[in-house]
Design an enzyme around this catalytic site. Structure first.
Site, mmCIF file in Angstrom:
data_model
loop_
_atom_site.group_PDB
_atom_site.id
_atom_site.type_symbol
_atom_site.label_atom_id
_atom_site.label_comp_id
_atom_site.label_asym_id
_atom_site.label_seq_id
_atom_site.Cartn_x
_atom_site.Cartn_y
_atom_site.Cartn_z
ATOM 1 N N LYS A 1 15.345 0.860 1.786
ATOM 2 C CA LYS A 1 14.002 0.358 1.466
ATOM 3 C C LYS A 1 13.002 0.804 2.546
ATOM 4 O O LYS A 1 11.923 1.312 2.239
ATOM 5 C CB LYS A 1 14.035 -1.171 1.342
ATOM 6 N N PHE B 1 -7.193 -1.736 -0.835
ATOM 7 C CA PHE B 1 -6.489 -0.588 -0.237
ATOM 8 C C PHE B 1 -6.151 0.493 -1.251
ATOM 9 O O PHE B 1 -5.822 1.614 -0.898
ATOM 10 C CB PHE B 1 -5.249 -1.046 0.543
ATOM 11 N N ASN C 1 6.958 -13.374 3.093
ATOM 12 C CA ASN C 1 6.314 -12.338 3.898
ATOM 13 C C ASN C 1 7.137 -12.007 5.145
ATOM 14 O O ASN C 1 7.755 -12.887 5.736
ATOM 15 C CB ASN C 1 4.895 -12.769 4.287
ATOM 16 N N GLU D 1 12.612 -4.539 -3.282
ATOM 17 C CA GLU D 1 11.671 -4.305 -4.378
ATOM 18 C C GLU D 1 10.875 -3.023 -4.099
ATOM 19 O O GLU D 1 10.446 -2.792 -2.986
ATOM 20 C CB GLU D 1 10.714 -5.512 -4.513
ATOM 21 N N THR E 1 4.510 -7.767 10.727
ATOM 22 C CA THR E 1 4.851 -7.301 12.068
ATOM 23 C C THR E 1 4.635 -8.443 13.065
ATOM 24 O O THR E 1 3.655 -9.181 12.963
ATOM 25 C CB THR E 1 3.936 -6.100 12.428
ATOM 26 N N CYS F 1 2.520 -2.861 3.523
ATOM 27 C CA CYS F 1 3.906 -2.491 3.874
ATOM 28 C C CYS F 1 4.125 -1.177 4.608
ATOM 29 O O CYS F 1 5.001 -1.111 5.469
ATOM 30 C CB CYS F 1 4.744 -2.521 2.610
HETATM 31 P P1 NAD Z 1 2.906 -12.391 0.264
HETATM 32 O O1 NAD Z 1 2.392 -12.750 1.590
HETATM 33 O O2 NAD Z 1 1.967 -12.022 -0.832
HETATM 34 O O3 NAD Z 1 3.799 -13.607 -0.299
HETATM 35 C C1 NAD Z 1 4.760 -14.295 0.444
HETATM 36 C C2 NAD Z 1 4.701 -15.772 0.070
HETATM 37 O O4 NAD Z 1 5.793 -16.450 0.674
HETATM 38 C C3 NAD Z 1 3.438 -16.489 0.550
HETATM 39 O O5 NAD Z 1 2.745 -17.036 -0.549
HETATM 40 C C4 NAD Z 1 3.969 -17.567 1.514
HETATM 41 O O6 NAD Z 1 3.226 -18.770 1.476
HETATM 42 C C5 NAD Z 1 5.371 -17.776 0.988
HETATM 43 N N1 NAD Z 1 6.291 -18.375 1.958
HETATM 44 C C6 NAD Z 1 6.505 -18.036 3.245
HETATM 45 N N2 NAD Z 1 7.456 -18.798 3.799
HETATM 46 C C7 NAD Z 1 7.856 -19.667 2.842
HETATM 47 C C8 NAD Z 1 8.827 -20.711 2.807
HETATM 48 N N3 NAD Z 1 9.589 -21.001 3.862
HETATM 49 N N4 NAD Z 1 8.978 -21.420 1.665
HETATM 50 C C9 NAD Z 1 8.210 -21.124 0.579
HETATM 51 N N5 NAD Z 1 7.284 -20.137 0.552
HETATM 52 C C10 NAD Z 1 7.111 -19.411 1.658
HETATM 53 O O7 NAD Z 1 3.957 -11.232 0.512
HETATM 54 P P2 NAD Z 1 4.400 -10.086 -0.531
HETATM 55 O O8 NAD Z 1 3.388 -8.995 -0.553
HETATM 56 O O9 NAD Z 1 4.816 -10.717 -1.811
HETATM 57 O O10 NAD Z 1 5.673 -9.496 0.225
HETATM 58 C C11 NAD Z 1 6.862 -10.228 0.307
HETATM 59 C C12 NAD Z 1 7.954 -9.302 0.796
HETATM 60 O O11 NAD Z 1 8.163 -8.251 -0.153
HETATM 61 C C13 NAD Z 1 7.657 -8.609 2.129
HETATM 62 O O12 NAD Z 1 8.859 -8.479 2.842
HETATM 63 C C14 NAD Z 1 7.176 -7.240 1.709
HETATM 64 O O13 NAD Z 1 7.447 -6.268 2.692
HETATM 65 C C15 NAD Z 1 8.020 -6.968 0.479
HETATM 66 N N6 NAD Z 1 7.392 -6.067 -0.511
HETATM 67 C C16 NAD Z 1 6.071 -6.176 -0.815
HETATM 68 C C17 NAD Z 1 5.535 -5.335 -1.802
HETATM 69 C C18 NAD Z 1 4.081 -5.405 -2.175
HETATM 70 O O14 NAD Z 1 3.644 -4.564 -2.947
HETATM 71 N N7 NAD Z 1 3.305 -6.359 -1.684
HETATM 72 C C19 NAD Z 1 6.356 -4.431 -2.482
HETATM 73 C C20 NAD Z 1 7.712 -4.375 -2.152
HETATM 74 C C21 NAD Z 1 8.232 -5.201 -1.165
HETATM 75 C C1 UGA Z 2 4.146 1.016 -1.630
HETATM 76 C C2 UGA Z 2 5.272 1.809 -2.295
HETATM 77 O O1 UGA Z 2 4.692 2.804 -3.143
HETATM 78 C C3 UGA Z 2 6.157 0.889 -3.126
HETATM 79 O O2 UGA Z 2 7.256 1.622 -3.656
HETATM 80 C C4 UGA Z 2 6.704 -0.234 -2.223
HETATM 81 O O3 UGA Z 2 7.468 -1.143 -2.981
HETATM 82 C C5 UGA Z 2 5.535 -0.969 -1.594
HETATM 83 O O4 UGA Z 2 4.710 -0.028 -0.840
HETATM 84 C C6 UGA Z 2 5.971 -2.004 -0.604
HETATM 85 O O5 UGA Z 2 7.076 -1.974 -0.092
HETATM 86 O O6 UGA Z 2 5.096 -2.826 -0.336
HETATM 87 P P1 UGA Z 2 1.823 0.008 -2.401
HETATM 88 O O7 UGA Z 2 1.571 -0.088 -0.942
HETATM 89 O O8 UGA Z 2 1.593 -1.179 -3.251
HETATM 90 O O9 UGA Z 2 3.336 0.472 -2.661
HETATM 91 O O10 UGA Z 2 0.920 1.176 -3.033
HETATM 92 P P2 UGA Z 2 1.001 2.772 -2.992
HETATM 93 O O11 UGA Z 2 0.674 3.278 -4.330
HETATM 94 O O12 UGA Z 2 2.250 3.258 -2.385
HETATM 95 O O13 UGA Z 2 -0.217 3.131 -2.041
HETATM 96 C C7 UGA Z 2 -0.168 2.863 -0.653
HETATM 97 C C8 UGA Z 2 -1.359 3.512 0.011
HETATM 98 O O14 UGA Z 2 -1.230 4.931 -0.016
HETATM 99 C C9 UGA Z 2 -2.691 3.200 -0.673
HETATM 100 O O15 UGA Z 2 -3.682 2.991 0.288
HETATM 101 C C10 UGA Z 2 -2.964 4.450 -1.488
HETATM 102 O O16 UGA Z 2 -4.328 4.651 -1.735
HETATM 103 C C11 UGA Z 2 -2.399 5.508 -0.567
HETATM 104 N N1 UGA Z 2 -2.036 6.770 -1.273
HETATM 105 C C12 UGA Z 2 -1.093 6.765 -2.236
HETATM 106 C C13 UGA Z 2 -2.660 7.937 -0.894
HETATM 107 O O17 UGA Z 2 -3.516 7.948 0.009
HETATM 108 N N2 UGA Z 2 -2.314 9.101 -1.526
HETATM 109 C C14 UGA Z 2 -1.369 9.139 -2.496
HETATM 110 O O18 UGA Z 2 -1.108 10.247 -3.030
HETATM 111 C C15 UGA Z 2 -0.744 7.937 -2.859
#
Ligand code: NAD
Ligand code: UGA
Length: 479
Positions: free
Chosen positions: A225, A343, A96, A170, A99, A281
């Protein structure tokens, strides 16, 4: 490193929304690679290993099937961090990056403490040559920080390990993670060492065609990204701002979206007006961009992107205010049914969900809320609403309590939830909500009753014919 390394063993640090599904897909598509996902959160690891496949920590359509197929074969979840790092040819950092809550850059910059801790663990336990891949979303030039940490001289009793660092952000969206990972628009890889890049490309080529692999320098990859999320969020803030104009002028935001979306330069995706974007994010990544712009002395750029977040906040409050206004300017002790807390649909994630802000606003006005969500549990809602004012099941039974206000409860059935309610507010676009029988529901509600459709997934005529008042986002019609 002198030549391309064949990857036989992967370790992913972080078993979250990204680490879990991404590694499941790699394991599924690359049966000859052993994939170990490690996490410091023991509860999460246990959930990933849980025999009951419905107890995985993350809900994603199609995920459980892949976990069932690969777990114990070439996909393993554990907290044996040292051991798994030692044996890995390639390590993904998927932790993770929220912010920062305090200190320099508070409220905007990314808190990199988990990334730093991961890099220190890698520096300490790695052996031989290891490719370190940034999977987490990171501020530009974080790779430099990771490289410096990997250089730290704490490899007592073993040969000096060597590293290459790549950026491989990602782009999956929650709710469609498996589809997005299986059929990505592109795979972005930033790095310097061509052999390390080639090793990572080889993994993806097991299911992604070469023309979708974008190779670039590491800083452009990190910035791309952040920019990608900022552009997507900006579209939502743009269309949501237009929804307010539609409501004021008699226009319809769906028609506006359809019309502008048919311009191939604009495109039709991400133009659905909503209660505001949520998710872990968008806000954090834009604020990160704002911080970078400020840091580099670009206040106009910072203000531009900050406004995308500001409009989103304003829009959520706008919806709460509008609900209050329609219910005769008082919500005190009124019973409001909230449909959806996640969300977006098809996820159990509530991080930054618009429902949190809107529910808090309504509770503040004294409303009593009955909350339904098919995948979000009561404990999560309790955390999101700061535990305040949850109440017992029987509070809402029989009649509406005239004296208590600002209470909420979670309901799991979509029948009794409507009894004696004054309004229904639809906040998440779960498919089951579009199938509700409004004739049946209207008989259970107190008149005059309202339906607020902030996702516009309901058929207006179905709601209106049952005698209910109806409002939907961005619709200027006078129903
Ligand atoms: P998350 O909070 O679901 O998972 C992160 C995990 O990392 C947690 O389970 C935590 O316990 C573990 N962790 C933290 N420090 C650690 C350590 N030192 N050793 C081992 N484990 C540790 O977060 P996420 O949603 O998977 O997001 C991870 C990253 O990917 C973020 O930078 C986010 O911005 C990015 N990202 C998220 C999404 C999404 O859809 N959630 C999509 C694209 C990119
Ligand atoms: C978003 C991006 O779409 C991914 O490409 C990215 O990898 C990810 O963030 C990330 O970095 O975490 P996510 O947040 O999982 O993915 O879902 P989205 O489908 O993008 O939706 C985000 C928010 O926007 C939701 O609350 C959704 O309801 C809203 N949304 C989406 C709208 O209000 N209108 C739309 O037309 C689309």
């Amino acid at each position: 490193m002198k030549s391309k390394k064949e990857i036989k063993n992967i370790c992913c640090i972080g078993a979250g929304y990204v680490g879990g599904p991404t590694m499941a897909i790699i394991a599924d598509k690359c049966p000859r690679i052993q994939v170990n996902v490690v996490d410091i959160n023991l509860k999460r690891v246990k959930q990933w290993n849980s025999e009951n496949i419905n107890n995985l920590p993350i809900y994603e359509p199609g995920l459980a099937e892949i976990i069932e197929k690969c777990r114990g074969q070439n996909l393993h979840f554990s907290n044996s961090i040292e051991d798994k790092i030692k044996n890995a040819d390639m390590i993904f950092i998927s932790v993770n990056t929220p912010t920062k809550k305090k200190g320099m850059g508070k409220g905007k910059a990314s808190d990199l403490k988990w990334v730093e801790a991961s890099a220190r663990q890698v520096a300490k336990y790695s052996q031989g040559h290891t490719i370190v891949v940034e999977k987490s979303t990171l501020p530009v030039r974080t790779a430099e920080v990771i490289k410096s940490i990997l250089e730290i001289d704490n490899y007592d009793n073993k040969e000096k390990p060597t590293f290459d660092v790549l950026s491989n952000p990602e782009f999956l969206s929650e709710g469609s993670a498996i589809k997005d990972l299986s059929f990505p628009d592109r795979i972005l890889i930033g790095g310097e060492n061509q052999d390390a890049i080639a090793s990572l490309c080889d993994i993806y080529r097991n299911w992604v065609s070469s023309n979708k692999l974008i190779i670039t320098n590491i800083w452009s990859s990190e910035l791309a990204k952040l920019t990608s999320n900022a552009f997507l969020a900006q579209r939502i803030s743009s269309i949501n701002s237009i929804s307010a104009i539609c409501e004021a002028t008699g226009a319809d935001v769906r028609e506006v979206s359809r019309s502008i979306g048919s311009d191939s330069r604009i495109g039709s995706k991400f133009l659905d007006s909503s209660p505001g974007f949520g998710g872990s994010c968008f806000k954090k990544d834009i604020l990160n961009l704002v911080y970078l712009a400020e840091y580099f002395g670009l206040p106009e750029v910072a203000n531009f992107w900050n406004e995308v977040v500001e409009i989103n906040n304003w829009h959520q409050h706008r919806i709460s205010k509008l609900i209050t206004k329609k219910l005769f300017n008082t919500l005190s002790s009124k019973k409001i049914v909230i449909l959806g807390f996640a969300f977006k649909a098809n996820t159990n994630d509530t991080r930054e969900s618009a429902a949190i802000q809107i529910c808090n606003d309504l509770l503040e006005e004294g409303a009593n809320l009955c909350i339904h969500d098919p995948k979000v549990g009561i404990n999560q809602i309790m955390k999101d609403l700061n535990g305040k004012n949850s109440t017992e099941e029987n509070f809402f039974n029989s009649t509406v309590n005239d004296f208590e206000e600002g209470k909420w409860m979670k309901k799991n059935d979509l029948d009794s939830i409507f009894d004696n309610s004054d309004a229904v507010v639809l906040l998440t676009e779960w498919n089951e909500y579009s199938k509700l029988n409004w004739d049946y529901i209207s008989n259970k509600m107190r008149t005059p009753a309202w339906v607020f459709d902030a996702r516009s997934i309901l058929e207006p005529s179905q709601v209106l014919k049952s005698g209910l008042n109806y409002w939907r986002i961005g619709d200027g019609s006078n129903y």
